[in-house]
Scaffold this motif. Sequence first.
Motif, PDB file in Angstrom:
ATOM      1  N   ASP A 124       0.762  -1.217   0.070  1.00  0.00           N
ATOM      2  CA  ASP A 124      -0.045  -0.385  -0.191  1.00  0.00           C
ATOM      3  C   ASP A 124       0.796   1.211  -0.081  1.00  0.00           C
ATOM      4  OD1 ASP A 124      -2.570  -1.173   0.073  1.00  0.00           O
ATOM      5  OD2 ASP A 124      -2.351  -1.619   2.062  1.00  0.00           O
ATOM      6  N   GLN A 125       1.785   1.468   0.940  1.00  0.00           N
ATOM      7  CA  GLN A 125       2.853   2.519   0.801  1.00  0.00           C
ATOM      8  C   GLN A 125       3.486   2.601  -0.445  1.00  0.00           C
ATOM      9  OE1 GLN A 125       6.223   1.724   3.412  1.00  0.00           O
ATOM     10  NE2 GLN A 125       6.907   3.692   3.452  1.00  0.00           N
ATOM     11  N   ALA A 126       3.808   1.835  -1.180  1.00  0.00           N
ATOM     12  CA  ALA A 126       4.392   1.650  -2.391  1.00  0.00           C
ATOM     13  C   ALA A 126       3.285   2.341  -3.484  1.00  0.00           C
ATOM     14  CB  ALA A 126       5.172   0.567  -2.949  1.00  0.00           C
ATOM     15  N   ALA A 127       2.113   1.873  -3.202  1.00  0.00           N
ATOM     16  CA  ALA A 127       1.335   2.407  -4.038  1.00  0.00           C
ATOM     17  C   ALA A 127       0.972   3.772  -4.173  1.00  0.00           C
ATOM     18  CB  ALA A 127       0.083   1.552  -4.230  1.00  0.00           C
ATOM     19  N   LEU A 128       0.851   4.424  -2.861  1.00  0.00           N
ATOM     20  CA  LEU A 128       0.743   5.636  -2.336  1.00  0.00           C
ATOM     21  C   LEU A 128       1.785   6.599  -3.085  1.00  0.00           C
ATOM     22  CD1 LEU A 128      -0.291   5.304   1.255  1.00  0.00           C
ATOM     23  CD2 LEU A 128      -1.704   5.832  -0.878  1.00  0.00           C
ATOM     24  N   ILE A 129       3.291   6.044  -2.896  1.00  0.00           N
ATOM     25  CA  ILE A 129       4.221   6.696  -3.690  1.00  0.00           C
ATOM     26  C   ILE A 129       4.149   6.794  -5.047  1.00  0.00           C
ATOM     27  CG2 ILE A 129       6.553   6.882  -3.927  1.00  0.00           C
ATOM     28  CD1 ILE A 129       6.962   5.582  -1.103  1.00  0.00           C
ATOM     29  N   ALA A 130       3.653   5.668  -5.803  1.00  0.00           N
ATOM     30  CA  ALA A 130       3.333   5.888  -7.066  1.00  0.00           C
ATOM     31  C   ALA A 130       2.453   6.727  -7.593  1.00  0.00           C
ATOM     32  CB  ALA A 130       3.145   4.260  -7.507  1.00  0.00           C
ATOM     33  N   GLY A 131       1.299   6.950  -6.687  1.00  0.00           N
ATOM     34  CA  GLY A 131       0.276   7.712  -6.946  1.00  0.00           C
ATOM     35  C   GLY A 131       0.578   9.061  -7.077  1.00  0.00           C
ATOM     36  N   LEU A 132       1.548   9.613  -6.128  1.00  0.00           N
ATOM     37  CA  LEU A 132       2.120  10.846  -6.161  1.00  0.00           C
ATOM     38  C   LEU A 132       2.927  10.903  -7.276  1.00  0.00           C
ATOM     39  CD1 LEU A 132       3.879  11.686  -2.731  1.00  0.00           C
ATOM     40  CD2 LEU A 132       1.768  12.573  -3.579  1.00  0.00           C
ATOM     41  N   GLN A 133       3.890   9.979  -7.805  1.00  0.00           N
ATOM     42  CA  GLN A 133       4.681  10.127  -8.860  1.00  0.00           C
ATOM     43  C   GLN A 133       3.890  10.265 -10.296  1.00  0.00           C
ATOM     44  OE1 GLN A 133       6.863   6.590  -8.102  1.00  0.00           O
ATOM     45  NE2 GLN A 133       8.548   7.559  -7.315  1.00  0.00           N
ATOM     46  N   GLU A 134       2.592   9.689 -10.184  1.00  0.00           N
ATOM     47  CA  GLU A 134       1.900   9.728 -11.442  1.00  0.00           C
ATOM     48  C   GLU A 134       0.925  10.756 -11.518  1.00  0.00           C
ATOM     49  OE1 GLU A 134      -1.582   6.459 -13.269  1.00  0.00           O
ATOM     50  OE2 GLU A 134      -0.263   5.868 -11.628  1.00  0.00           O
ATOM     51  N   GLY A 135       0.661  11.382 -10.219  1.00  0.00           N
ATOM     52  CA  GLY A 135      -0.319  12.518 -10.409  1.00  0.00           C
ATOM     53  C   GLY A 135      -1.596  11.937 -10.101  1.00  0.00           C
ATOM     54  N   VAL A 136      -1.916  10.798  -9.612  1.00  0.00           N
ATOM     55  CA  VAL A 136      -3.219  10.424  -9.274  1.00  0.00           C
ATOM     56  C   VAL A 136      -3.699  11.181  -7.845  1.00  0.00           C
ATOM     57  CG1 VAL A 136      -4.731   8.331  -8.575  1.00  0.00           C
ATOM     58  CG2 VAL A 136      -3.039   8.342 -10.583  1.00  0.00           C
ATOM     59  N   ILE A 137      -2.714  11.210  -7.076  1.00  0.00           N
ATOM     60  CA  ILE A 137      -2.876  11.757  -5.758  1.00  0.00           C
ATOM     61  C   ILE A 137      -2.406  13.208  -5.855  1.00  0.00           C
ATOM     62  CG2 ILE A 137      -1.972  11.816  -3.356  1.00  0.00           C
ATOM     63  CD1 ILE A 137      -1.442   8.940  -3.454  1.00  0.00           C
ATOM     64  N   ASP A 138      -3.191  14.014  -5.551  1.00  0.00           N
ATOM     65  CA  ASP A 138      -3.099  15.629  -5.651  1.00  0.00           C
ATOM     66  C   ASP A 138      -2.271  16.391  -4.938  1.00  0.00           C
ATOM     67  OD1 ASP A 138      -5.249  16.044  -8.208  1.00  0.00           O
ATOM     68  OD2 ASP A 138      -6.330  14.667  -6.715  1.00  0.00           O
ATOM     69  N   MET A 139      -2.418  16.104  -3.449  1.00  0.00           N
ATOM     70  CA  MET A 139      -1.799  16.889  -2.523  1.00  0.00           C
ATOM     71  C   MET A 139      -1.256  16.003  -1.226  1.00  0.00           C
ATOM     72  SD  MET A 139      -5.046  18.884  -0.963  1.00  0.00           S
ATOM     73  CE  MET A 139      -5.795  19.387  -2.807  1.00  0.00           C
ATOM     74  N   ILE A 140      -0.386  16.580  -0.460  1.00  0.00           N
ATOM     75  CA  ILE A 140       0.010  16.199   0.683  1.00  0.00           C
ATOM     76  C   ILE A 140      -0.651  16.822   1.990  1.00  0.00           C
ATOM     77  CG2 ILE A 140       1.836  15.591   2.179  1.00  0.00           C
ATOM     78  CD1 ILE A 140       3.672  15.097  -0.177  1.00  0.00           C
ATOM     79  N   ALA A 141      -1.590  16.303   2.627  1.00  0.00           N
ATOM     80  CA  ALA A 141      -1.944  17.039   3.889  1.00  0.00           C
ATOM     81  C   ALA A 141      -1.748  16.235   4.942  1.00  0.00           C
ATOM     82  CB  ALA A 141      -3.822  17.166   3.665  1.00  0.00           C
ATOM     83  N   THR A 142      -1.477  17.023   6.145  1.00  0.00           N
ATOM     84  CA  THR A 142      -0.851  16.425   7.367  1.00  0.00           C
ATOM     85  C   THR A 142      -1.806  15.518   8.327  1.00  0.00           C
ATOM     86  OG1 THR A 142      -1.123  18.209   8.895  1.00  0.00           O
ATOM     87  CG2 THR A 142       1.188  18.097   7.437  1.00  0.00           C
ATOM     88  N   ASP A 143      -3.146  16.035   8.343  1.00  0.00           N
ATOM     89  CA  ASP A 143      -3.903  15.592   9.145  1.00  0.00           C
ATOM     90  C   ASP A 143      -3.491  15.590  10.782  1.00  0.00           C
ATOM     91  OD1 ASP A 143      -6.164  14.545  10.427  1.00  0.00           O
ATOM     92  OD2 ASP A 143      -5.735  12.163   9.730  1.00  0.00           O
ATOM     93  N   HIS A 144      -2.842  16.843  10.780  1.00  0.00           N
ATOM     94  CA  HIS A 144      -2.255  17.112  12.141  1.00  0.00           C
ATOM     95  C   HIS A 144      -3.332  16.878  13.245  1.00  0.00           C
ATOM     96  CE1 HIS A 144       0.042  19.427  14.922  1.00  0.00           C
ATOM     97  NE2 HIS A 144      -1.047  20.087  15.305  1.00  0.00           N
ATOM     98  N   ALA A 145      -3.109  16.077  14.076  1.00  0.00           N
ATOM     99  CA  ALA A 145      -3.937  15.663  15.171  1.00  0.00           C
ATOM    100  C   ALA A 145      -3.414  15.461  16.344  1.00  0.00           C
ATOM    101  CB  ALA A 145      -4.631  14.183  14.698  1.00  0.00           C
ATOM    102  N   PRO A 146      -3.163  16.422  17.281  1.00  0.00           N
ATOM    103  CA  PRO A 146      -2.534  16.505  18.489  1.00  0.00           C
ATOM    104  C   PRO A 146      -3.188  15.930  19.538  1.00  0.00           C
ATOM    105  CG  PRO A 146      -3.333  18.796  17.963  1.00  0.00           C
ATOM    106  CD  PRO A 146      -3.600  17.985  16.758  1.00  0.00           C
ATOM    107  N   HIS A 147      -2.484  15.379  20.595  1.00  0.00           N
ATOM    108  CA  HIS A 147      -3.126  14.811  21.720  1.00  0.00           C
ATOM    109  C   HIS A 147      -2.206  14.925  22.734  1.00  0.00           C
ATOM    110  CE1 HIS A 147      -6.536  12.590  19.605  1.00  0.00           C
ATOM    111  NE2 HIS A 147      -5.540  12.221  18.893  1.00  0.00           N
ATOM    112  N   THR A 148      -2.836  14.804  24.103  1.00  0.00           N
ATOM    113  CA  THR A 148      -1.925  14.839  25.238  1.00  0.00           C
ATOM    114  C   THR A 148      -1.149  13.513  25.203  1.00  0.00           C
ATOM    115  OG1 THR A 148      -3.393  13.966  26.760  1.00  0.00           O
ATOM    116  CG2 THR A 148      -3.681  16.266  26.311  1.00  0.00           C
ATOM    117  N   MET A 149      -0.129  13.509  26.167  1.00  0.00           N
ATOM    118  CA  MET A 149       0.762  12.336  26.039  1.00  0.00           C
ATOM    119  C   MET A 149      -0.058  11.082  26.767  1.00  0.00           C
ATOM    120  SD  MET A 149       3.326  12.641  24.281  1.00  0.00           S
ATOM    121  CE  MET A 149       4.437  11.153  24.699  1.00  0.00           C
ATOM    122  N   THR A 150      -0.624  11.697  27.725  1.00  0.00           N
ATOM    123  CA  THR A 150      -1.364  10.640  28.356  1.00  0.00           C
ATOM    124  C   THR A 150      -2.522   9.762  27.435  1.00  0.00           C
ATOM    125  OG1 THR A 150      -1.702  11.758  30.407  1.00  0.00           O
ATOM    126  CG2 THR A 150      -3.182  10.237  30.215  1.00  0.00           C
TER     127      THR A 150
END
Length: 419
Positions: free
Chosen positions: A281-307
Amino acid sequence: MLIKNGKVFQKDHYEKLDILIEGDKIVNLSPEITVSDDEVIDAQGKIVNPGFIDVHVHFREPGQTDKETILTGSQAAAKGGYTTVGAMPNVIPVPDTSEKFQIQQILNQQSVITLEQYAPITTNEIGDELVDFERMQKLGAFAFSNDGHAVKNSRTMLHAMKEIAKINSHLAAHIEDVDLFNHGVINKGKKSAEFGLPGISEATETAQLARDLVLAKETGVHYHASHISTKTSVEMIRSAKNDGINVTCEVTPHHLLLCEDDIKEDNAMYKMNPPLRTKEDQAALIAGLQEGVIDMIATDHAPHTMTEKTRGFLRSSFGISGIETAFSLLFTKLVKTETITLEKLIQLMSVHPVEIFDLPSPEIQVGNTANLNIIDLEKESEIQATKFISKGKNTPFDGVKVSGQVTATICNGQIVYGG
């Protein structure tokens, strides 16, 4: 403000240019600018890029300010080189009425960068009661999402798509079949078996995506698939684009750089939703970037407490704090290994999100607002979560050595990080 001697990103390449900023605007762009009585930033040996755009962040305010605030989240984003972010509406309360949305917009004024606000698709992000899309758009909602919750009912999603298409807005989907999710905490596969944990199957994502693509084709809405994680999702989106469906998608840095094989123990710093999938799956996502199927990178920044992140996979929260480390990790792991070019990375992190979500252009051009960052590609450092500006120190990349350091971020003509 005068930025001198930098290599400046221009559409798809770098040029040696000086940049003169007056107020919030770029007023001159030339190989050599000499003026007196201006603040000068020497960018010798560095690159100057249009500010990064992250269409998927969680800043937690109001309601969960022990995890993050708008101020700390936006400061962390500025440290990462971002000048615009799209904040998801899964705060408490959800901004699902005019009054609550306006209160959210007032809170958002604490941001040191440009903060675009999502409105939810349904009341409280659950159930089948749709929000007033047109009203929310007029109040400033740049797009609609129930991120954190899937729209379960197909009829509800169909109606939402029709209404969002009418106002020419954007629907960013949390792609998850809740019936198939079944309280999973990790990818269903060898690691779920090894640790004896309930797994999240590939079909949890792809079954929902298949439904949504059919409905998007019928309605013509701009459908944005958030945080895709599987090879099958890449294949489905490629096929949908070829079929003329108005679909775009994003991938996170952690899904590009990690897979389930990296989980060596019951460590919830690796717990995110969707989960880290297989190496294939990871390899396919990278290939999707290279090919242009995947349009952008977004972080989904999701902070939590350490607890909330140190109780093992079963009892910890989903998510990673990633907005401060995105560029350096991606540059180190993808650009320096010649997996993608630097220019491609900048387009994925800045140019494409703007074009897709109809946001103001951060291109470094005369007349445009000065939204940019300066990066020293040669500077090496070690990721130290304890030094994050974000309240969320939850990252599986703690201790990783990286290259590429943001040395300054300028938003609306003002230095918001570094200098």
